[in-house]
Motif scaffolding. Structure first.
Motif, PDB file in Angstrom:
ATOM      1  N   LEU A   1       0.011   4.274   0.201  1.00 23.80           N
ATOM      2  CA  LEU A   1      -0.424   5.261   1.185  1.00 23.80           C
ATOM      3  C   LEU A   1       0.166   5.000   2.562  1.00 23.80           C
ATOM      4  O   LEU A   1       0.286   5.920   3.372  1.00 23.80           O
TER       5      LEU A   1
ATOM      6  N   THR B   1      -2.845  -5.161  -9.705  1.00 22.61           N
ATOM      7  CA  THR B   1      -4.123  -4.467  -9.522  1.00 22.61           C
ATOM      8  C   THR B   1      -5.292  -5.431  -9.417  1.00 22.61           C
ATOM      9  O   THR B   1      -6.238  -5.195  -8.663  1.00 22.61           O
TER      10      THR B   1
ATOM     11  N   THR C   1      -2.184   6.014  -6.487  1.00 20.64           N
ATOM     12  CA  THR C   1      -3.289   5.227  -5.946  1.00 20.64           C
ATOM     13  C   THR C   1      -4.547   5.427  -6.776  1.00 20.64           C
ATOM     14  O   THR C   1      -5.298   4.472  -7.022  1.00 20.64           O
TER      15      THR C   1
ATOM     16  N   ASN D   1       0.836  -1.189   0.000  1.00 13.27           N
ATOM     17  CA  ASN D   1       0.000   0.000   0.000  1.00 13.27           C
ATOM     18  C   ASN D   1       0.877   1.247   0.000  1.00 13.27           C
ATOM     19  O   ASN D   1       1.553   1.538   0.977  1.00 13.27           O
TER      20      ASN D   1
ATOM     21  N   LEU E   1      -8.147   5.838   0.625  1.00 12.71           N
ATOM     22  CA  LEU E   1      -7.652   7.031  -0.059  1.00 12.71           C
ATOM     23  C   LEU E   1      -8.324   8.293   0.474  1.00 12.71           C
ATOM     24  O   LEU E   1      -7.659   9.312   0.700  1.00 12.71           O
TER      25      LEU E   1
ATOM     26  N   LYS F   1     -10.441   0.368  -0.857  1.00 12.14           N
ATOM     27  CA  LYS F   1      -9.326   1.210  -1.293  1.00 12.14           C
ATOM     28  C   LYS F   1      -9.753   2.673  -1.423  1.00 12.14           C
ATOM     29  O   LYS F   1      -8.991   3.581  -1.101  1.00 12.14           O
TER      30      LYS F   1
END
Length: 554
Positions: free
Chosen positions: A320, A374, A338, A318, A394, A390
């Protein structure tokens, strides 16, 4: 008690360092970010930048945090990131020079009180995060550093009256090396260990060679900070932590084995007689020689680390979680990447609705690897649930970035990515809402209904194949926009053809039983929703491509 006062002074000193770093971060964040991104094109420039920025800011942790964030976001190549972090090693030696020059020559507590008093008053009166407020925080940190160092200095002056300090001398240098490692592991600051070594040396508790061994150990011990930070971090963090540890291990052990026995000759060559200057000079020379030795091999060293960690899938992690939202420039790049990943997954999910297999898309090899990462699930419902998760992550990340100071372009970019992500997910939701209708058309015994489904499937297989190529391929913005506009025209034409097909079948006089009459309405609704979902997807990708190379604003 003197021993307790020594630790009290150390605590104030460390707190002063944290406030100094915080103030400098507020004052220099944007400028330093720009320098890190643009002024580290070569090995030499990256090392020089790391050394100078750390020497000026007196915070290797701040520089390392920015470097790791930019490297994680892909803004800094690994070789340059390693160069900056290794250069920061040299920059931290400036603290020792300042303390040796000023700290033991003046009445530190007398200097510290007015500095702390005035800066504290300004902090209370000035608006939070204003330039004057941040400057006051820097001076408060300096005042605390001086005050803490003064307490440490004063406490060591009375220790010989209570304890036999001769017990601290005469041990093998390896003992001081291990002691330095242990203390640095405990307090996570090589600068603080340097202050302790200078204080003990100034009070004649230990010899210069003992103090030098202590400092070498501290340099080794502080690598634990990067090790701990990288355990659950991204691959890039583990690469940088490994580079830092490998460099320090080689340089410090070489200094212990080669330089330490030659310390008297080295100081004689440099014409240094003051033991305090001798200690900080040894520390600087040790790190400088290490950098000079490493510099010609920095690219080779970086490539070796890349190969060593080549089995790790960095993109599967990830993004993030790898980039702190406080580093806004890097965080915006993480948001962009992202958003692209969410869009690609949404395209793959849309294919699932039509019983298509996105894993069989024929795309260039590099894009194929990104596509494989993905693709989350084979079933649309689970893939859609993963997409929503997801999106939620985000959106939470965007809120964290919004709590940071942002300029107008950054704020506009954040809002744009939020809208794009929402639109992409909404496109998938539209298909989710008609997924059962599509399934009924697929298995319908009515020829016209089944033919409608097959034509929708054929059209969207070609459309989503093209969308995936546009997102994952290397194309100019103008080309992508032109292709998207062309796809939109085809989508509108396809919508009309599908509706005409339904109306033509009715006009042809096909028998429509009462229980089948609702099927006509379903077919028209499916046509409308499929067209609407594709339209939203095109618009989202259009917006994404407009911002892809400009995450910091238009």
């Amino acid at each position: 008690m003197p021993a307790l006062n020594l630790f009290f002074g150390l605590g104030i000193f460390l707190f002063g360092m944290s406030q100094l770093e915080k103030g400098f971060r507020r004052l220099s964040d944007a400028r330093l970010k720009g320098l890190l991104r643009s002024s580290s094109n070569t090995s030499f420039s990256s090392i020089l930048l790391g050394a100078i920025s750390t020497a000026v800011l007196q915070s290797s942790s701040m520089v390392s945090l920015l470097v790791m964030a930019f490297a994680s976001a892909g803004l800094l190549p690994l070789v340059n990131a390693i160069g900056i972090i290794l250069g920061a090693n040299l920059g931290t030696t400036m603290t020792g020079w300042l303390v040796a020059t000023i700290g033991f020559k003046l009445d530190l507590q007398a200097m510290a009180l007015p500095i702390m008093g005035i800066s504290s008053l300004l902090l209370v009166l000035m608006k939070n995060r204003s330039k004057l407020n941040s400057t006051a925080l820097v001076f408060l940190g300096i005042g605390l550093l001086l005050f803490g160092l003064g307490i440490m200095k004063a406490s060591t002056e009375t220790i010989p009256q209570q304890w036999d300090v001769a017990l601290l001398r005469g041990h093998h240098p390896a003992i001081y090396l291990l002691l330095g490692i242990f203390i640095a592991l405990l307090i996570q600051s090589s600068s603080a260990v340097m202050m302790m070594a200078l204080t003990a040396l100034n009070a004649d508790f230990i010899t210069l060679q003992d103090a030098a061994a202590l400092v070498i150990g501290a340099d080794l011990g502080t690598t634990s900070t990067t090790i701990l930070a990288s355990i659950y971090g991204s691959v890039i963090k583990r690469k940088l932590a490994f580079a830092h540890c490998a460099f320090n291990l080689i340089v410090n052990l070489s200094a212990f084995i080669v330089l330490l026995p030659l310390l008297p000759q080295l100081l004689s060559l440099l014409r240094i007689s003051d033991p305090l200057y001798g200690l900080v000079a040894f520390h600087s020379v040790m790190n400088l020689l290490g950098l000079i030795a490493f510099m010609p091999f920095l690219t080779v060293f970086s490539n070796w680390i890349e190969k060593l960690f080549s089995k790790s899938k960095n993109r599967s992690q990830n993004l993030l979680e790898r980039v702190p939202p406080a580093i806004t420039d890097a965080a915006l790049v993480a948001v962009q990447d992202t958003s692209i990943a969410i869009t690609v997954q949404a395209v793959c999910n849309a294919m699932r609705v039509f019983s298509l297999q996105p894993e069989k898309l024929k795309i260039i090899i590099d894009a194929q690897e990104r596509l494989e990462v993905t693709i989350a699930h084979e079933q649309f419902d689970k893939a859609y649930e993963d997409l929503k998760r997801k999106e939620g992550a985000l959106l939470q990340y965007l809120l964290k970035i919004q709590s940071q100071p942002l300029d107008e372009n950054q704020a506009r970019s954040l809002e744009k990515y939020r809208r794009i992500t929402r639109s992409v997910v909404y496109s998938n939701k539209t298909l989710k809402d008609i997924s059962k209708d599509l399934e009924e058309l697929k298995h319908s015994t009515i020829t016209t209904a089944n033919a409608l489904y097959e034509q929708q499937k054929l059209f969207h297989r070609e459309t989503y194949q093209r969308l995936a190529e546009l997102i994952l391929g290397d194309h100019t913005h103008a080309y992508v926009i032109e292709e998207l506009e062309g796809l939109q025209v085809l989508n509108d034409k396809h919508f009309e053809e599908m509706n005409n097909l339904v109306y033509a079948n009715i006009s042809a006089g096909e028998e429509i039983a009462s229980e089948q009459s609702s099927g006509i309405s379903t077919q028209l609704n499916v046509n409308h929703e499929v067209h609407h979902a594709s339209k939203n997807m095109f618009a989202s990708i259009h917006g994404l491509m407009l911002t892809e190379n400009s995450p910091l604003g238009e």
